[in-house]
Each structure stands twice: as C-alpha cells, then as structure tokens.
Design an enzyme around this catalytic site. Structure first.
Site, short mmCIF file in Angstrom:
data_model
loop_
_atom_site.label_atom_id
_atom_site.label_comp_id
_atom_site.label_asym_id
_atom_site.label_seq_id
_atom_site.Cartn_x
_atom_site.Cartn_y
_atom_site.Cartn_z
N PRO A 84 11.97 -28.25 -16.92
CA PRO A 84 11.70 -27.08 -18.24
C PRO A 84 12.39 -27.27 -19.54
O PRO A 84 12.38 -26.00 -20.58
CB PRO A 84 12.39 -26.17 -17.00
N ASN B 262 16.04 -28.16 -19.90
CA ASN B 262 17.50 -28.23 -19.68
C ASN B 262 18.28 -28.97 -20.57
O ASN B 262 18.64 -28.76 -21.01
CB ASN B 262 18.16 -27.69 -17.93
N ARG C 63 4.30 -25.81 -18.27
CA ARG C 63 5.57 -26.03 -17.99
C ARG C 63 6.01 -25.70 -19.70
O ARG C 63 7.26 -25.98 -19.76
CB ARG C 63 5.59 -26.87 -17.33
N CYS D 294 9.80 -36.90 -19.64
CA CYS D 294 9.70 -35.56 -18.45
C CYS D 294 10.13 -34.61 -18.87
O CYS D 294 11.37 -34.68 -17.95
CB CYS D 294 9.74 -36.32 -17.66
N CYS E 107 16.48 -37.29 -9.18
CA CYS E 107 17.34 -36.04 -8.28
C CYS E 107 16.88 -36.79 -7.30
O CYS E 107 16.55 -36.33 -6.19
CB CYS E 107 16.77 -35.26 -8.50
#
Length: 491
Positions: free
Chosen positions: A237, A239, A263, A234, A384
């Site tokens: 963006p 990083n 995306r 997944c 998160c």
C-alpha cells in the site's frame, strides 16, 4: 461489491506484513470503516474453517480466476454472516457453489460433533508471548517534520520520552505512556504494543507512519542517495514507497508498481497524505515491465518485496482464533493458490510444499527480472516469510544465475539475526523475528553489482565508500547524525 474487494485487499495486506488490521482498514479508502473492519475481523476469526470449506468444496480449483482472499470474504458472508450484499458475477458465482459449500459445512459439523457454526471455533486463546511483545513502531515522516519535533509533540500529549534504547530488552520493558528512540533506525520511535495512534493528529496528517520495524529495513538498507531513480516493484500500500521518498528527500524519481487498481488508488491516497512527490504510480505487473525501456534507463536501485506466504506476520496471526481441532490457518497469498497441510489436534498447519514451491518459483522469476535492469547498482529483496524456500533458497538460485554480475552484501553486520546456513555467504542476509528482534518475522538480502574485475559472488564487509549506504558501518548504539529541523513544525 466494493466492500468485498476492500476486505480482500486488507487480508492481502496483512499477509504481506504491510501493517496491522486497523492501519490497513483506515488506509483502504473504503468510506464505511466500521463495516469493513467488522467483515475482515470476522473473516479472520473463521479463517481456519473457511480454508477447510474452500478446500473441501474445491472452490478455488473450479474458479481459477477467483482470488483466495475474495473467496474467503464471500463465503464468510454467504454462510456465516448476514448474506451477500453484492450483485453481479461474484454473487452469482458464490450462489452457484452454495449447495456444495453448505454440504461441506454440514460434514465438518458432523466430524466435530457440533450443531452450531460457532461451535467450530475453539475458545479464543491468548496470543503467544513473543507476538504480544512486539511494540508499536512509529516512523517519523521526515518529508513533513523531524524526530525532535515529534518527540516534543508526544511529550506535550503526556508521553514520557526515555531517550534512545541501548538494547532490545529496554524496548521489551516499555509500558504505559512511555516511548523511546529505536536502537537501530534513527527515525523510528517505539511505543508499548497496545498503543493506538490511528486517531492521533500526527498520523492523520501524515507526519508519522505506523510501520513495523522489520518493514522499515528494506528502504533503509537500499539507501538511495537524493536524485536517484528507484523502482519499488511491488509497492502497495505504499509504506516502503513513502520511506524511499523520505530517504531521497523527494529528489529523484520513484516508479511504484502494482497490478491491482484499488491498491494503486489506496497507495495514491497514502503517498499524497505523506507529502510524497516525484513518484510515478504504475498499474502494471512488474514482470511485464521492459527493463530496456528508456524511461528506466537511469534506475540504479530496486526494492523488491514480492508476494509471499506471510508466515512472519505476527499481527495477522494475533487476529486468528486458533482452532487446533480444525487446524491452524495461515493467511494465503493474494496471487497464488492457497494450500495448507492440516494436522492433528495441538499441531499447527503449514503452507503446503506445492504452494511454497509455486511462491518460490514466482519470487525467483521476479528477482531475476529485477536484476536485468541495465543501470541497476543495488537491490534489496525482502519477504514477510519464515520459510527457507522463499528466502535463502531463492537467493541461492538467483546468485547461481547472476553471480558473475551481482554479489551478496553484508549489510548491518551487528544485526543479531542472520540468514540460515543454506549456502556459503547466506549469513550476509538478515532475518527478523518477534522473539529476537521484537518485530514481524522478516527476511532481507542486499545485492550489489560487481565492479569490473571483482570476484563474485561474495559478501562484502560493510565499509564507508564514496556513498555509504544506511546500515553499512552503522552500529547499534552509535549516535545518530544531527538533523536540521524542517520549517514545518508540529503545533
């Protein structure tokens, strides 16, 4: 319409902890940055009101194909902004429900005894002490430069380098134009929380990545050796994907998946700027990927950071106006229906039990799917999220299914926050929090394939093997290995 799609993507990025508002807006690829920033900021400011409006008008239940983040920005501009600036089916959809939305807004004003839209917002409150102390983390992109060169560059810009931190308390005390090397991650610099580097040459050229420390843990703990084949399930963006490429030294193959074309385009821009090669971007839902496909036959490492409630994202929460009378809003998930339990004045809202169960069910499915890749040796699962349902409970359920094949590894044993005691061995997992680790709220678990004849499931003490993984046997405060300087230097 591109404006609303970009704004919705930024909201989704905030909830997943992929960065702060500015970095997500700058990385969006949308040409009118100020317009996008203003729309997202105002949507966040009205987030609690918009959530109540969407629930009251049952918009998401009626329009099941309308993503929650897109619904929020459309309804904001329809009722609170300057009017919709798009055409096509989304504008027709919003106008079709306008009467119901306006009626729900009128009822909300009556309930709260106010006459203006702005009066539904409480005066902006100071952010919590814990959230305001989260520093600005800067990951040095070793594909383009090295830590020593970046430190020297910032020193020439007037920053004072204080050396490697020995404790979290030293990071907490940072102020002004001072910075340090992080005590845990060897390529992470730490600046005071209010430091803005979005216009800095090192950032715009891709030499540094603005990425929260907790978000750096998954790739760091996965630790694939150069030449490995890796899946970022997944990825947007990008990083974490760029971090994986740096660990691999651009040697090997990364398959980075995301289902949304915008995306994927954003990720392509970020990875190109970071100098990433050997990465194949795939616009596809990871759950539909065939693990038996020959192209993935050499995949030994998977990083899985699926959609979650985003409840650990302190930067996103900092942007919200906390309206206790209306009920506190937590950003919804981009791929699942939102649902909040609203409470009385002075109490925070929380994701509904139904929503958490839906998220957890999705997370269990995608984790189990990832473990089915035949050559997989090591996997990192992260969210998160602060909720046990999305973290320890997911891990426990999957270990019950796969415990004969995979085991939970105790990585980074000296990390201060461990998993909740939801099952035997859960302390092998990592947690991060603003108060204890000065990061976003985060959860990380590391799974390894059991060797033939090994007892499972079990937690492994970290020990150097033939190919030691980052974080294994790496104690905070230990001297980092000396790195060879790259030929490309920062002028």
């Amino acid at each position: 319409m591109a404006l609303y799609s970009a704004a919705a993507a930024v909201l989704a990025g905030l909830e997943r902890g992929e960065g702060g508002l500015k970095s997500l807006v700058y990385n969006s690829g949308f040409p009118h940055v100020r317009q996008l920033y203003a729309l997202v900021s105002e949507t966040l400011r009205y987030a609690s009101v918009l959530e109540k409006l969407l629930d009251g008008a049952a918009l998401l239940e009626t329009e099941k194909k309308l993503p929650p983040q897109l619904a929020k920005v459309l309804v904001y501009d329809l009722l609170f902004g300057k009017g919709l600036k798009c055409g096509g089916r989304w504008k027709a959809l919003a106008r079709r429900h306008r009467a119901r939305l306006e009626a729900e807004l009128a009822r909300m004003k009556v309930r709260h005894k106010v006459s203006r839209n702005e009066d539904l917002l409480a005066p902006e409150k100071a952010v919590s002490t814990a959230a305001s102390q989260v520093p600005r983390y800067v990951r040095v992109n070793t594909l383009k430069t090295c830590v020593d060169d970046v430190i020297e560059f910032f020193k020439r810009q007037g920053y004072a380098y204080l050396g490697k931190a020995a404790s979290v308390e030293e990071l907490r005390a940072l102020s002004g134009k001072k910075f340090m090397l992080d005590l845990h991650l060897p390529e992470l610099l730490v600046f005071p929380s209010q430091t803005d580097l979005h216009d800095n040459l090192l950032y715009t050229s891709g030499h540094i990545i603005l990425q929260d420390k907790a978000s750096c843990l998954p790739a760091f703990l996965l630790g694939p050796v150069a030449g490995s084949h890796v899946i970022d399930a997944c990825a947007a963006p990008g990083n974490k994907t760029s971090h994986l490429a740096a660990i691999l030294k651009n040697k090997g193959q990364i398959f980075a998946f995301d289902v949304d074309p915008k995306r994927v385009a954003t990720m392509n821009t970020l990875l190109t700027r970071a100098g990433v090669t050997g990465c194949q971007l795939v616009q596809q839902d990871f759950l539909t990927v065939d693990p038996r496909d020959r192209k993935y036959s050499r995949v030994t490492h998977i990083l899985l950071d699926p959609s979650c409630s985003g409840s650990g994202n302190v930067r996103g929460l900092q942007l919200l106006t906390w309206n206790r009378a209306v009920g506190v809003q937590t950003l919804g998930d981009s791929s699942r229906p939102t649902g909040m339990v609203t409470r009385g004045p002075g109490e925070e809202a929380a994701p509904s039990a139904e929503r958490l169960q839906a998220l957890a069910g999705f997370q269990r499915r995608v984790l189990s799917h990832a473990l089915s890749f035949p050559a997989l040796q090591r996997l990192v699962y992260s969210t998160c999220s602060l909720h046990q349902e999305e973290n320890e409970d997911v891990m426990q359920a999957v270990l019950q299914e796969w415990g004969s094949a995979f085991r939970l590894v105790t990585a980074f044993p000296s990390w201060p926050c461990r998993g909740l005691a939801a099952f035997s061995g859960a302390e092998s997992c990592l947690r991060a929090s603003p108060a204890e680790t000065l990061t976003h709220g985060f959860f990380v678990a590391v799974l390894e394939r059991c060797r033939e004849g090994a007892a499972a499931p079990s937690s492994l003490p970290v020990a150097a093997k033939e190919n030691p993984q980052p974080g294994e046997g790496t104690e905070p405060g230990a001297a980092p290995k000396k790195r060879k300087k790259k030929k490309q230097r920062v002028k």
